[in-house]
Design a protein around this motif. Structure first.
Motif: not given
Length: 224
Positions: A71-92
């Motif tokens: 049932y999982a979905q992907q979030l579209a239209d998030i624009g440019e990520q300001e925080l690098s996925a290698e350095l930060y774990y981000t939750v929206i």
């Protein structure tokens, strides 16, 4: 005597049992949901995939429920990520009511060595019940001293709701009046007494009483 006591005890037990069975099971009240936030993260991949949802209830509590992978979905239209996925774990968080998004991040190294990381969501509500801000914390700062994250951990999630409380209205002090010639604060003028304040009301009343008292005397003298 013993038989009387036994009879009283038996009657008491019968009355207690009848009361318990008469009440029956209590009905469970359903608490309505004011909003539901879909939880997306970038832990597994660089894309934001839904991993759960937070239900905000009317009784100022919140419940987190994981979402099955099918049932999982992907979030579209998030624009440019300001925080690098290698350095930060981000939750929206995305509101199902308004579509508003709250982007929350912690250092990714806080999850190092965690098989089940503790995380806390704090949702701040207005007086009307809508969420205007969200805070987030996950993992431990001491984990940044461990080896880099290898396996994808699961989460022990806690969701809290805090309502905005209107504070007391402050009593504003009167601004000080400064004397331009001396540069010092002017002293407040002394309070006037009752006569000094209202003399212009009292004089006409006194005059009216004086003249109204003389006219009858003049009329009486004229008759004699």
């Amino acid at each position: 005597m013993c038989s009387v006591r036994a009879t009283v005890i038996l009657l008491f037990l019968c009355a207690l049992a009848s009361t318990v069975f008469a009440e029956g099971p209590t009905e469970q009240t359903t608490v309505l949901t004011t909003d539901t936030f879909e939880v997306f993260d970038n832990l597994a991949t660089n894309e934001f995939t839904q991993r759960g949802e937070i239900r905000v209830l009317q009784n100022e509590t919140a419940l987190y429920q994981p979402v099955a992978s099918k049932y999982a979905q992907q979030l579209a239209d998030i624009g440019e990520q300001e925080l690098s996925a290698e350095l930060y774990y981000t939750v929206i968080l995305r509101s199902q009511n308004s579509g508003a998004r709250h982007v929350l991040s912690v250092k990714r190294c806080r999850l190092n060595g965690e098989k089940k990381a503790d995380e806390t969501f704090v949702l701040h509500e207005t007086e009307g019940g809508s969420v205007f801000r969200a805070d987030y914390d996950a993992g431990k700062g001491s984990n940044c001293l461990k080896s880099p994250l290898a396996d994808t951990p699961s989460f022990a999630t806690k969701a809290l709701v805090k309502s905005r409380v209107r504070g007391p209205t402050p009593e504003l002090a009167i601004a000080a009046s400064i004397d331009a010639s001396t540069g010092k604060e002017k002293q407040p003028e002394p309070q006037k007494g009752f006569l000094a304040k209202y003399w212009y009301y009292l004089i006409p009343i006194v005059l009216l009483l004086m003249f109204s008292g003389e006219e009858p005397q003049q009329e009486g003298n004229a008759r004699h």
